[in-house]
Motif scaffolding. Structure first.
Motif, PDB file in Angstrom:
ATOM      1  N   VAL A  15       0.368  -6.631  13.476  1.00 36.84           N
ATOM      2  CA  VAL A  15      -0.813  -6.152  12.862  1.00 36.84           C
ATOM      3  C   VAL A  15      -0.713  -4.644  12.789  1.00 36.84           C
ATOM      4  O   VAL A  15      -1.171  -3.801  11.846  1.00 36.84           O
ATOM      5  CB  VAL A  15      -1.953  -6.879  13.321  1.00 36.84           C
ATOM      6  CG1 VAL A  15      -3.203  -6.052  13.014  1.00 36.84           C
ATOM      7  CG2 VAL A  15      -2.083  -8.325  13.157  1.00 36.84           C
ATOM      8  N   LEU A  18       1.649  -3.098  10.318  1.00 38.94           N
ATOM      9  CA  LEU A  18       1.221  -3.391   8.939  1.00 38.94           C
ATOM     10  C   LEU A  18       0.158  -2.513   8.809  1.00 38.94           C
ATOM     11  O   LEU A  18       0.104  -1.654   7.678  1.00 38.94           O
ATOM     12  CB  LEU A  18       0.891  -4.521   8.791  1.00 38.94           C
ATOM     13  CG  LEU A  18       2.065  -5.772   8.531  1.00 38.94           C
ATOM     14  CD1 LEU A  18       1.372  -7.187   8.479  1.00 38.94           C
ATOM     15  CD2 LEU A  18       2.715  -5.365   7.421  1.00 38.94           C
ATOM     16  N   LEU A  19      -0.727  -2.303   9.398  1.00 39.48           N
ATOM     17  CA  LEU A  19      -2.048  -1.436   9.454  1.00 39.48           C
ATOM     18  C   LEU A  19      -1.551   0.073   9.320  1.00 39.48           C
ATOM     19  O   LEU A  19      -2.120   0.707   8.536  1.00 39.48           O
ATOM     20  CB  LEU A  19      -3.120  -1.353  10.864  1.00 39.48           C
ATOM     21  CG  LEU A  19      -4.319  -0.988  10.406  1.00 39.48           C
ATOM     22  CD1 LEU A  19      -4.981  -1.628   9.270  1.00 39.48           C
ATOM     23  CD2 LEU A  19      -5.266  -1.619  11.658  1.00 39.48           C
ATOM     24  N   ALA A  22      -0.063   0.421   5.817  1.00 40.96           N
ATOM     25  CA  ALA A  22      -0.992   0.394   4.728  1.00 40.96           C
ATOM     26  C   ALA A  22      -1.775   1.632   4.772  1.00 40.96           C
ATOM     27  O   ALA A  22      -1.980   2.326   3.546  1.00 40.96           O
ATOM     28  CB  ALA A  22      -1.866  -0.742   4.966  1.00 40.96           C
ATOM     29  N   LEU A  44       0.577  -5.205   0.383  1.00 35.56           N
ATOM     30  CA  LEU A  44       0.499  -4.739   1.703  1.00 35.56           C
ATOM     31  C   LEU A  44      -0.803  -4.779   2.372  1.00 35.56           C
ATOM     32  O   LEU A  44      -0.936  -5.197   3.443  1.00 35.56           O
ATOM     33  CB  LEU A  44       1.457  -3.233   1.307  1.00 35.56           C
ATOM     34  CG  LEU A  44       1.249  -2.396   2.872  1.00 35.56           C
ATOM     35  CD1 LEU A  44       2.020  -3.134   4.079  1.00 35.56           C
ATOM     36  CD2 LEU A  44       1.781  -1.072   2.805  1.00 35.56           C
ATOM     37  N   SER A  45      -1.706  -4.381   1.385  1.00 33.17           N
ATOM     38  CA  SER A  45      -3.224  -4.337   1.919  1.00 33.17           C
ATOM     39  C   SER A  45      -3.832  -5.480   2.082  1.00 33.17           C
ATOM     40  O   SER A  45      -4.250  -5.589   3.181  1.00 33.17           O
ATOM     41  CB  SER A  45      -3.906  -3.437   0.908  1.00 33.17           C
ATOM     42  OG  SER A  45      -3.541  -2.314   0.689  1.00 33.17           O
ATOM     43  N   THR A  48      -2.023  -7.236   5.250  1.00 35.74           N
ATOM     44  CA  THR A  48      -2.646  -6.438   6.434  1.00 35.74           C
ATOM     45  C   THR A  48      -3.840  -7.024   6.831  1.00 35.74           C
ATOM     46  O   THR A  48      -4.323  -7.578   7.988  1.00 35.74           O
ATOM     47  CB  THR A  48      -2.590  -4.947   6.215  1.00 35.74           C
ATOM     48  OG1 THR A  48      -1.383  -4.626   6.105  1.00 35.74           O
ATOM     49  CG2 THR A  48      -3.030  -4.315   7.450  1.00 35.74           C
ATOM     50  N   ALA A  52      -4.816  -9.314  10.143  1.00 34.70           N
ATOM     51  CA  ALA A  52      -5.806  -8.829  11.130  1.00 34.70           C
ATOM     52  C   ALA A  52      -6.999  -9.752  11.249  1.00 34.70           C
ATOM     53  O   ALA A  52      -7.384  -9.975  12.522  1.00 34.70           O
ATOM     54  CB  ALA A  52      -6.414  -7.377  10.328  1.00 34.70           C
ATOM     55  N   ILE A 103     -11.973  -2.457   8.363  1.00 37.42           N
ATOM     56  CA  ILE A 103     -10.960  -2.855   7.326  1.00 37.42           C
ATOM     57  C   ILE A 103     -11.162  -3.806   6.123  1.00 37.42           C
ATOM     58  O   ILE A 103     -11.010  -3.688   4.941  1.00 37.42           O
ATOM     59  CB  ILE A 103      -9.642  -3.630   8.159  1.00 37.42           C
ATOM     60  CG1 ILE A 103      -9.268  -2.686   9.074  1.00 37.42           C
ATOM     61  CG2 ILE A 103      -8.725  -4.284   7.415  1.00 37.42           C
ATOM     62  CD1 ILE A 103      -8.352  -3.389  10.175  1.00 37.42           C
ATOM     63  N   TRP A 107     -11.003  -3.210   2.121  1.00 34.28           N
ATOM     64  CA  TRP A 107     -10.482  -4.206   1.180  1.00 34.28           C
ATOM     65  C   TRP A 107     -11.410  -4.425  -0.045  1.00 34.28           C
ATOM     66  O   TRP A 107     -11.275  -4.457  -1.134  1.00 34.28           O
ATOM     67  CB  TRP A 107     -10.216  -5.420   1.788  1.00 34.28           C
ATOM     68  CG  TRP A 107      -9.689  -6.414   0.833  1.00 34.28           C
ATOM     69  CD1 TRP A 107     -10.366  -7.560   0.460  1.00 34.28           C
ATOM     70  CD2 TRP A 107      -8.269  -6.313   0.158  1.00 34.28           C
ATOM     71  NE1 TRP A 107      -9.667  -8.003  -0.325  1.00 34.28           N
ATOM     72  CE2 TRP A 107      -8.362  -7.568  -0.821  1.00 34.28           C
ATOM     73  CE3 TRP A 107      -7.321  -5.458   0.208  1.00 34.28           C
ATOM     74  CZ2 TRP A 107      -7.439  -7.728  -1.626  1.00 34.28           C
ATOM     75  CZ3 TRP A 107      -6.132  -5.881  -0.603  1.00 34.28           C
ATOM     76  CH2 TRP A 107      -6.245  -6.900  -1.465  1.00 34.28           C
ATOM     77  N   TYR A 127      -9.129   1.399   6.621  1.00 31.57           N
ATOM     78  CA  TYR A 127      -8.020   0.994   7.170  1.00 31.57           C
ATOM     79  C   TYR A 127      -7.688   1.911   8.374  1.00 31.57           C
ATOM     80  O   TYR A 127      -7.248   1.493   9.534  1.00 31.57           O
ATOM     81  CB  TYR A 127      -7.008   0.696   6.638  1.00 31.57           C
ATOM     82  CG  TYR A 127      -6.854  -0.608   5.662  1.00 31.57           C
ATOM     83  CD1 TYR A 127      -7.901  -1.259   4.854  1.00 31.57           C
ATOM     84  CD2 TYR A 127      -5.812  -1.604   5.514  1.00 31.57           C
ATOM     85  CE1 TYR A 127      -7.883  -2.271   4.273  1.00 31.57           C
ATOM     86  CE2 TYR A 127      -5.787  -2.631   4.958  1.00 31.57           C
ATOM     87  CZ  TYR A 127      -6.984  -2.843   4.159  1.00 31.57           C
ATOM     88  OH  TYR A 127      -6.950  -4.191   3.529  1.00 31.57           O
ATOM     89  N   LEU A 131      -7.578   1.227  12.348  1.00 25.46           N
ATOM     90  CA  LEU A 131      -6.540   1.526  13.054  1.00 25.46           C
ATOM     91  C   LEU A 131      -6.825   2.516  14.261  1.00 25.46           C
ATOM     92  O   LEU A 131      -6.362   1.917  15.330  1.00 25.46           O
ATOM     93  CB  LEU A 131      -5.326   2.223  12.080  1.00 25.46           C
ATOM     94  CG  LEU A 131      -4.142   2.754  12.819  1.00 25.46           C
ATOM     95  CD1 LEU A 131      -3.403   1.622  13.638  1.00 25.46           C
ATOM     96  CD2 LEU A 131      -3.230   3.400  12.037  1.00 25.46           C
TER      97      LEU A 131
END
Length: 145
Positions: A15, A18-19, A22, A44-45, A48, A52, A103, A107, A127, A131
């Motif tokens: 995670v 990927l975060l 992203a 990708l977003s 993620t 998450a 996050i 989105w 994001y 993070l």
């Protein structure tokens, strides 16, 4: 319970990676005025976001079932927790719930924009904040033991 703990620990690496990817992708897309690509940027977003949320669900299972979560608060009370126990029982779950909410907001907001700049900016900001919050409350001492 140990299996769930291990899944939560190892999935955290994925995670976080990927975060980070992203956020970096959104920043580079924003700075280079790139078109928001459905095959790369969108997926990708989204991936993620999904991982998450899965990580959050596994974490909530641990919170309610493990002796370091809700049970520790019930047995010792908030005043009886030392700093390491407070991190695991209170700070880590609370801050990570807020991070996943940010996050999710990023989105949801990105979908409202028609232009790539707005999409990338929404993902980069929300994001990125998620993070930073997650990194601030990882129990680093347990990770490196």
């Amino acid at each position: 319970m140990e299996i769930v703990q291990n899944i939560h620990s190892y999935l955290a690496y994925i995670v976080l990676l990927l975060l980070f990817l992203a956020v970096a992708n959104a920043i580079t897309g924003l700075l280079s005025n790139r078109i928001f690509n459905l095959h790369k940027d969108f997926r990708l977003s989204l991936f993620t976001l999904i991982l998450a949320h899965i990580q959050l669900l596994i974490g909530l299972v641990l919170f309610f079932m493990s002796p370091n979560g809700l049970n520790a608060i019930q047995e010792l009370g908030m005043g009886g927790l030392n700093s390491a126990a407070r991190l695991l029982a209170v700070e880590h779950p609370l801050i990570n719930i807020i991070a996943i909410a940010l996050i999710t907001i990023g989105w949801s907001r990105h979908k409202k924009f028609l232009d790539a700049k707005g999409k990338f900016k929404s993902i980069a900001i929300f994001y990125g904040l998620g993070l930073l919050l997650i990194l601030s409350r990882i129990p680093w001492g347990q990770w490196f033991n």
